[in-house]
Design a protein around this motif. Structure first.
Motif, mmCIF file in Angstrom:
data_model
loop_
_atom_site.group_PDB
_atom_site.id
_atom_site.type_symbol
_atom_site.label_atom_id
_atom_site.label_comp_id
_atom_site.label_asym_id
_atom_site.label_seq_id
_atom_site.Cartn_x
_atom_site.Cartn_y
_atom_site.Cartn_z
ATOM 1 N N GLY A 18 0.795 -1.228 0.000
ATOM 2 C CA GLY A 18 0.000 0.000 0.000
ATOM 3 C C GLY A 18 0.821 1.269 0.000
ATOM 4 O O GLY A 18 0.280 2.375 -0.055
ATOM 5 N N VAL A 19 2.156 1.149 0.028
ATOM 6 C CA VAL A 19 3.006 2.342 0.111
ATOM 7 C C VAL A 19 3.094 3.083 -1.228
ATOM 8 O O VAL A 19 3.457 4.250 -1.288
ATOM 9 N N GLY A 22 3.701 -0.098 -6.681
ATOM 10 C CA GLY A 22 3.110 -0.357 -7.992
ATOM 11 C C GLY A 22 2.872 0.934 -8.769
ATOM 12 O O GLY A 22 3.123 1.008 -9.974
ATOM 13 N N THR A 23 2.420 1.953 -8.061
ATOM 14 C CA THR A 23 2.146 3.251 -8.691
ATOM 15 C C THR A 23 3.435 3.854 -9.254
ATOM 16 O O THR A 23 3.471 4.338 -10.390
ATOM 17 N N ARG A 138 -4.008 4.596 2.692
ATOM 18 C CA ARG A 138 -3.823 4.212 1.277
ATOM 19 C C ARG A 138 -4.305 2.798 1.027
ATOM 20 O O ARG A 138 -4.939 2.507 0.026
ATOM 21 N N LEU A 178 3.763 12.148 -4.552
ATOM 22 C CA LEU A 178 4.059 11.108 -5.548
ATOM 23 C C LEU A 178 5.081 11.562 -6.588
ATOM 24 O O LEU A 178 6.020 10.832 -6.911
HETATM 25 N N1 LIG Z 1 2.223 9.516 -2.993
HETATM 26 C C1 LIG Z 1 0.967 9.057 -2.918
HETATM 27 N N2 LIG Z 1 0.019 9.840 -2.386
HETATM 28 C C2 LIG Z 1 -1.250 9.399 -2.270
HETATM 29 N N3 LIG Z 1 -1.689 8.180 -2.644
HETATM 30 C C3 LIG Z 1 -0.777 7.338 -3.179
HETATM 31 C C4 LIG Z 1 0.592 7.736 -3.352
HETATM 32 N N4 LIG Z 1 1.261 6.686 -3.903
HETATM 33 C C5 LIG Z 1 0.347 5.709 -4.079
HETATM 34 N N5 LIG Z 1 -0.881 6.085 -3.653
HETATM 35 C C6 LIG Z 1 -2.122 5.279 -3.626
HETATM 36 O O1 LIG Z 1 -1.966 4.330 -2.572
HETATM 37 C C7 LIG Z 1 -2.590 3.073 -2.931
HETATM 38 C C8 LIG Z 1 -1.568 1.948 -2.839
HETATM 39 O O2 LIG Z 1 -0.623 2.084 -3.890
HETATM 40 P P1 LIG Z 1 -0.031 0.809 -4.656
HETATM 41 O O3 LIG Z 1 -1.139 -0.119 -5.046
HETATM 42 O O4 LIG Z 1 0.857 1.346 -5.721
HETATM 43 O O5 LIG Z 1 0.828 0.149 -3.468
HETATM 44 P P2 LIG Z 1 1.828 -1.093 -3.468
HETATM 45 O O6 LIG Z 1 2.975 -0.685 -2.614
HETATM 46 O O7 LIG Z 1 2.128 -1.488 -4.870
HETATM 47 O O8 LIG Z 1 0.978 -2.206 -2.733
HETATM 48 P P3 LIG Z 1 1.062 -3.847 -2.857
HETATM 49 O O9 LIG Z 1 2.430 -4.216 -2.359
HETATM 50 O O10 LIG Z 1 -0.034 -4.322 -1.934
HETATM 51 O O11 LIG Z 1 0.809 -4.189 -4.296
HETATM 52 C C9 LIG Z 1 -3.146 3.256 -4.339
HETATM 53 O O12 LIG Z 1 -4.536 3.517 -4.239
HETATM 54 C C10 LIG Z 1 -2.367 4.459 -4.886
HETATM 55 O O13 LIG Z 1 -3.105 5.172 -5.846
#
Ligand SMILES: Nc1ncnc2c1ncn2[C@@H]1O[C@H](COP(=O)(O)OP(=O)(O)OP(=O)(O)O)[C@@H](O)[C@H]1O
Length: 193
Positions: A18-19, A22-23, A138, A178
């Protein structure tokens, strides 16, 4: 457009669920579509809506996964949230041979295993949340997990954050804004050795 890079060591990106890993990775691939490569992981978890077998993951049964482990197919494999995940040596080698930089999105146990593997000389980036509260927000905001799964991910997040304190990563990026986090990631990927 491809961008010249100084080296093609795999980049291992880790950090709590959730950090925003992936984004950030998605932005990197969108901006530089011919420079980086994903490896497709194997997993025993059920596909989420829209996920495609062989593209997002190789979705396999626990028994097939166990066979692959005993064949030594994985450079890392880990159990997380009740499911198993693994990266095969072959998928890394295939992409590196094409001149692409492999980007691996894996969690802590996998990072440890790759660090212990003399055949893989990777660079390690840790993505950190601005606070634990923001991380929880998140994770809930993404809407992909049931409450039990969120609790498991948050418990694991504390362990991941402690691990990052031990200084094993080459770069720690706080994903607050971000765009700023993305710029830091790009700088690390293209500038440092
Ligand atoms: N800097 C940011 N500010 C606000 N929201 C964010 C930011 N970066 C990511 N998000 C949001 O936080 C959520 C989690 O992001 P993401 O799915 O990329 O996490 P992840 O680390 O890939 O998680 P996982 O390991 O479970 O796949 C998403 O809804 C994304 O849009």
């Amino acid at each position: 457009m491809s961008t010249p890079v100084k080296e093609s060591r795999p980049i291992v990106i880790s950090g709590p669920s959730g950090v925003g890993k992936g984004t950030l990775i998605q932005k990197l691939f969108e901006e530089f579509p011919n420079t980086f490569a994903f490896t497709v992981s194997h997993t025993t978890r059920a596909p989420r809506a829209g996920e495609i077998d062989g593209k997002d993951y190789f979705f396999v049964t626990p028994s097939t996964f166990a066979d692959l482990i005993s064949q030594g197919a994985f450079v890392e494999h880990a159990k997380f949230g009740g499911n198993q995940y693994g990266t095969s040596q072959k998928t890394i080698a295939d992409q590196t041979a094409k001149g692409l930089i492999v980007v691996l999105d894996i969690e802590m146990d996998g990072v440890r295993q790759i660090q212990a593997n003399p055949n893989i000389k990777a660079r390690y980036v840790f993505i950190k949340p601005p606070s634990f509260e923001v991380l929880e927000k998140r994770l809930r905001g993404r809407g992909t997990e049931k409450d039990e799964s969120i609790q498991k991910r948050l418990a694991q997040a504390r362990v991941e954050l402690d691990y990052a304190e031990t200084g094993v990563h080459d770069k720690i990026i706080v994903n607050d804004n971000l765009q700023e986090a993305y710029e830091e990631l790009k700088k690390f990927v293209f500038d440092s050795n």
